[in-house]
Motif scaffolding. Structure first.
Motif, PDB file in Angstrom:
ATOM      1  N   PRO A 119      47.434   7.223  16.941  1.00 38.27           N
ATOM      2  CA  PRO A 119      46.169   7.195  15.597  1.00 38.27           C
ATOM      3  C   PRO A 119      45.381   6.667  15.950  1.00 38.27           C
ATOM      4  CG  PRO A 119      48.805   6.927  15.836  1.00 38.27           C
ATOM      5  CD  PRO A 119      48.860   7.011  16.781  1.00 38.27           C
ATOM      6  N   LEU A 120      44.533   6.695  15.427  1.00 38.03           N
ATOM      7  CA  LEU A 120      43.228   6.543  15.759  1.00 38.03           C
ATOM      8  C   LEU A 120      43.078   5.000  14.743  1.00 38.03           C
ATOM      9  CD1 LEU A 120      40.182   5.996  16.900  1.00 38.03           C
ATOM     10  CD2 LEU A 120      39.648   7.702  14.735  1.00 38.03           C
ATOM     11  N   ASN A 121      43.044   3.714  15.860  1.00 36.32           N
ATOM     12  CA  ASN A 121      43.138   2.675  14.976  1.00 36.32           C
ATOM     13  C   ASN A 121      41.693   1.848  14.270  1.00 36.32           C
ATOM     14  OD1 ASN A 121      44.956   0.969  16.245  1.00 36.32           O
ATOM     15  ND2 ASN A 121      43.771   1.490  17.987  1.00 36.32           N
ATOM     16  N   ILE A 122      41.576   1.837  12.815  1.00 35.39           N
ATOM     17  CA  ILE A 122      39.735   1.634  11.937  1.00 35.39           C
ATOM     18  C   ILE A 122      40.070   0.396  11.489  1.00 35.39           C
ATOM     19  CG2 ILE A 122      39.468   2.918   9.460  1.00 35.39           C
ATOM     20  CD1 ILE A 122      39.413   4.574  11.706  1.00 35.39           C
ATOM     21  N   CYS A 123      38.827  -0.001  10.884  1.00 39.52           N
ATOM     22  CA  CYS A 123      38.073  -0.859  10.927  1.00 39.52           C
ATOM     23  C   CYS A 123      38.026  -0.669   9.676  1.00 39.52           C
ATOM     24  CB  CYS A 123      37.890  -1.721  10.968  1.00 39.52           C
ATOM     25  SG  CYS A 123      39.141  -3.112  12.216  1.00 39.52           S
ATOM     26  N   LEU A 124      37.473  -0.864   8.213  1.00 36.63           N
ATOM     27  CA  LEU A 124      37.056  -0.582   7.300  1.00 36.63           C
ATOM     28  C   LEU A 124      35.164  -1.786   7.796  1.00 36.63           C
ATOM     29  CD1 LEU A 124      38.862  -0.718   4.153  1.00 36.63           C
ATOM     30  CD2 LEU A 124      37.012   0.868   4.962  1.00 36.63           C
ATOM     31  N   GLN A 125      34.074  -1.272   7.077  1.00 33.94           N
ATOM     32  CA  GLN A 125      33.102  -2.442   7.772  1.00 33.94           C
ATOM     33  C   GLN A 125      32.708  -2.580   6.333  1.00 33.94           C
ATOM     34  OE1 GLN A 125      29.348  -0.553   9.315  1.00 33.94           O
ATOM     35  NE2 GLN A 125      28.428  -2.002   8.628  1.00 33.94           N
ATOM     36  N   VAL A 126      31.978  -4.069   5.926  1.00 29.79           N
ATOM     37  CA  VAL A 126      32.855  -4.464   4.074  1.00 29.79           C
ATOM     38  C   VAL A 126      30.954  -5.107   4.040  1.00 29.79           C
ATOM     39  CG1 VAL A 126      33.103  -5.892   2.316  1.00 29.79           C
ATOM     40  CG2 VAL A 126      34.563  -4.454   3.892  1.00 29.79           C
ATOM     41  N   VAL A 146      41.743   0.845   0.912  1.00 32.92           N
ATOM     42  CA  VAL A 146      43.030   0.521   1.574  1.00 32.92           C
ATOM     43  C   VAL A 146      43.650   1.622   0.997  1.00 32.92           C
ATOM     44  CG1 VAL A 146      45.022  -1.214   1.993  1.00 32.92           C
ATOM     45  CG2 VAL A 146      41.869  -1.289   2.643  1.00 32.92           C
ATOM     46  N   ALA A 147      44.172   1.875   0.211  1.00 35.59           N
ATOM     47  CA  ALA A 147      45.446   2.323  -0.785  1.00 35.59           C
ATOM     48  C   ALA A 147      45.589   3.461   0.032  1.00 35.59           C
ATOM     49  CB  ALA A 147      45.537   2.545  -1.594  1.00 35.59           C
ATOM     50  N   GLN A 148      43.625   4.465  -0.598  1.00 38.49           N
ATOM     51  CA  GLN A 148      43.280   5.944   0.138  1.00 38.49           C
ATOM     52  C   GLN A 148      43.708   6.263   1.975  1.00 38.49           C
ATOM     53  OE1 GLN A 148      39.864   5.984  -2.361  1.00 38.49           O
ATOM     54  NE2 GLN A 148      40.575   7.103  -3.765  1.00 38.49           N
ATOM     55  N   ILE A 149      43.064   5.059   2.542  1.00 32.09           N
ATOM     56  CA  ILE A 149      43.231   4.933   3.679  1.00 32.09           C
ATOM     57  C   ILE A 149      44.542   5.733   4.699  1.00 32.09           C
ATOM     58  CG2 ILE A 149      42.019   4.550   5.959  1.00 32.09           C
ATOM     59  CD1 ILE A 149      39.635   4.223   4.739  1.00 32.09           C
ATOM     60  N   SER A 150      44.819   4.034   3.999  1.00 32.27           N
ATOM     61  CA  SER A 150      47.063   4.095   4.324  1.00 32.27           C
ATOM     62  C   SER A 150      47.544   5.391   4.369  1.00 32.27           C
ATOM     63  CB  SER A 150      47.219   3.066   3.589  1.00 32.27           C
ATOM     64  OG  SER A 150      46.835   1.577   3.801  1.00 32.27           O
ATOM     65  N   GLN A 151      47.070   6.442   3.637  1.00 36.29           N
ATOM     66  CA  GLN A 151      48.093   7.344   3.371  1.00 36.29           C
ATOM     67  C   GLN A 151      48.063   8.308   4.687  1.00 36.29           C
ATOM     68  OE1 GLN A 151      50.290   7.326   1.113  1.00 36.29           O
ATOM     69  NE2 GLN A 151      49.656   5.206   1.023  1.00 36.29           N
ATOM     70  N   LEU A 152      46.322   8.466   4.852  1.00 35.83           N
ATOM     71  CA  LEU A 152      45.783   9.700   5.891  1.00 35.83           C
ATOM     72  C   LEU A 152      46.733   9.617   7.429  1.00 35.83           C
ATOM     73  CD1 LEU A 152      41.722   9.042   5.776  1.00 35.83           C
ATOM     74  CD2 LEU A 152      44.089  10.900   4.080  1.00 35.83           C
ATOM     75  N   PRO A 153      47.381  10.434   7.707  1.00 40.15           N
ATOM     76  CA  PRO A 153      48.182  10.820   8.877  1.00 40.15           C
ATOM     77  C   PRO A 153      46.697  10.396  10.041  1.00 40.15           C
ATOM     78  CG  PRO A 153      47.801  12.643   8.395  1.00 40.15           C
ATOM     79  CD  PRO A 153      46.726  11.742   6.969  1.00 40.15           C
ATOM     80  N   HIS A 154      46.933  10.161  11.231  1.00 45.51           N
ATOM     81  CA  HIS A 154      46.875  10.772  12.825  1.00 45.51           C
ATOM     82  C   HIS A 154      45.812   9.159  12.657  1.00 45.51           C
ATOM     83  CE1 HIS A 154      48.369  13.614  12.754  1.00 45.51           C
ATOM     84  NE2 HIS A 154      47.665  14.312  11.919  1.00 45.51           N
ATOM     85  N   LEU A 155      45.445   8.267  10.927  1.00 49.07           N
ATOM     86  CA  LEU A 155      44.954   6.836  11.134  1.00 49.07           C
ATOM     87  C   LEU A 155      45.857   5.927  11.501  1.00 49.07           C
ATOM     88  CD1 LEU A 155      41.822   7.444   9.442  1.00 49.07           C
ATOM     89  CD2 LEU A 155      42.113   8.566  11.294  1.00 49.07           C
ATOM     90  N   CYS A 156      45.217   4.473  11.739  1.00 49.18           N
ATOM     91  CA  CYS A 156      45.893   3.470  11.808  1.00 49.18           C
ATOM     92  C   CYS A 156      45.124   2.497  11.090  1.00 49.18           C
ATOM     93  CB  CYS A 156      46.757   2.889  12.916  1.00 49.18           C
ATOM     94  SG  CYS A 156      47.383   1.723  12.354  1.00 49.18           S
ATOM     95  N   LEU A 157      45.104   1.649   9.796  1.00 44.26           N
ATOM     96  CA  LEU A 157      43.947   0.953   9.421  1.00 44.26           C
ATOM     97  C   LEU A 157      44.908  -0.004   9.634  1.00 44.26           C
ATOM     98  CD1 LEU A 157      41.434   0.397   7.708  1.00 44.26           C
ATOM     99  CD2 LEU A 157      42.983   1.389   5.006  1.00 44.26           C
ATOM    100  N   ARG A 158      43.873  -1.137  10.555  1.00 46.19           N
ATOM    101  CA  ARG A 158      43.937  -2.279  11.394  1.00 46.19           C
ATOM    102  C   ARG A 158      43.035  -3.670  10.119  1.00 46.19           C
ATOM    103  NH1 ARG A 158      45.783  -1.602  16.117  1.00 46.19           N
ATOM    104  NH2 ARG A 158      46.168  -4.388  16.084  1.00 46.19           N
TER     105      ARG A 158
END
Length: 228
Positions: A119-126, A146-158
Motif C-alpha cells: 500500500p502507498l503511504n499517504i499524508c494529508l497536507q494541511v 480521513v473518513a473517505q480516504i481510509s476506505q480506499l484500497p491500495h493506500l495507507c493513510l499515515r
C-alpha cells in the motif's frame, strides 16, 4: 572519508538533543533527507552515510534519480504538490506521498497503485495557518477526508504534513492537536502515526510540538543551487 557522514551525524545529534529537551524518545522521530536539486551522486553518498529515506519535490527529477539509484534500497517520498496528471508515476514509483489534499488525488493514487505493490503511504497536507501561497486542505476538512480516504484500497493513510509560515511555531502545536484529534476520533491508531513537520531551521520547535518526521535538506546537503 564520506563528507556527508559529518553533516548527517550533526543533524542526528540536533534531533537527539531536541528530543531530550522535549522529553521524547529519539526513536519516535525519523529523518527524511530532502534531496531536491541534489545530484544522484550526493544521494548515493548520503545513502552510504546511513540514510535510507529521501524526499523529492519535482517529479521528473525524482524519476531520473529513482532510475539511476535503482540498486539502492531507498524509501522514496514525494513531498511536492501533487498534480492530477502526475499521479500514475507517483503511485508506481514512490513509497510515500505527502502532498495529498483532495479526495480525487487519493482516489487516483489508489486506482493507479498496483495490487501487487505494498500500500502507498499517504499524508494529508494541511494548510495549518491558512497561507494564501500554500497548498493543502483546511483543518476543518481533515475529518471528512480521513473518513473517505481510509476506505480506499491500495493506500495507507499515515497522518498529516504541514508547512507553516516561517517562525510560526504555534502552528506546530495546532497541527499536533489536529493530529491527536483525528487519531482519537477517526483513524485506526496502528496506522495513524506520522506528523510530518519541521525543516532545517525549525526542527527543535517541531520536535517539541510532536513531529514524528523531520524534512531536512539544507542542514544535510548544504545550500541548494536552483540554477542547474
Amino acid at each position: 572519508m564520506n563528507p556527508l557522514d559529518a553533516t548527517r551525524n550533526q543533524v542526528l545529534q540536533q534531533i537527539a538533543e531536541a528530543c531530550q529537551h522535549a522529553g521524547r524518545d529519539v526513536q519516535d522521530v525519523s529523518l527524511l533527507a530532502v534531496s531536491k536539486t541534489q545530484p544522484s551522486t550526493a544521494l548515493a553518498a548520503m545513502y552510504a552515510a546511513g540514510q535510507r529515506a529521501f524526499g523529492e519535490n519535482y517529479l521528473q527529477e525524482a524519476l531520473d534519480k529513482i532510475e539511476a539509484l535503482a540498486d539502492l534500497d531507498i524509501e522514496w517520498h514525494f513531498i511536492g504538490h501533487v498534480q492530477r496528471n502526475k499521479t500514475k508515476h507517483l503511485a508506481d514509483k514512490f513509497d510515500w506521498v505527502h502532498g495529498v489534499d483532495r479526495l480525487i488525488i487519493a482516489e487516483r493514487l489508489s486506482n493507479q497503485r498496483e495490487a501487487t505493490q505494498a500500500p502507498l503511504n499517504i499524508c494529508l497536507q494541511v494548510n495549518i495557518d491558512s497561507q494564501d501561497t500554500k497548498d493543502g486542505c483546511q483543518p476543518h476538512e481533515v475529518a471528512d477526508l480521513v473518513a473517505q480516504i481510509s476506505q480506499l484500497p491500495h493506500l495507507c493513510l499515515r497522518g498529516l504534513m504541514v508547512i507553516p509560515a516561517p517562525n510560526n511555531t504555534p502552528a506546530f502545536r495546532d497541527a499536533k492537536a489536529l493530529f491527536d484529534q483525528v487519531k482519537a476520533q477517526h483513524a485506526q491508531p496502528q496506522h495513524w502515526d506520522t506528523l510530518s513537520m519541521g525543516m532545517s531551521g525549525d526542527l527543535e520547535a517541531a520536535v517539541a510540538a510532536g513531529s514524528t518526521m523531520l524534512r531536512i535538506g539544507t542542514a544535510l546537503f548544504g545550500a541548494r543551487d536552483y540554477s542547474k
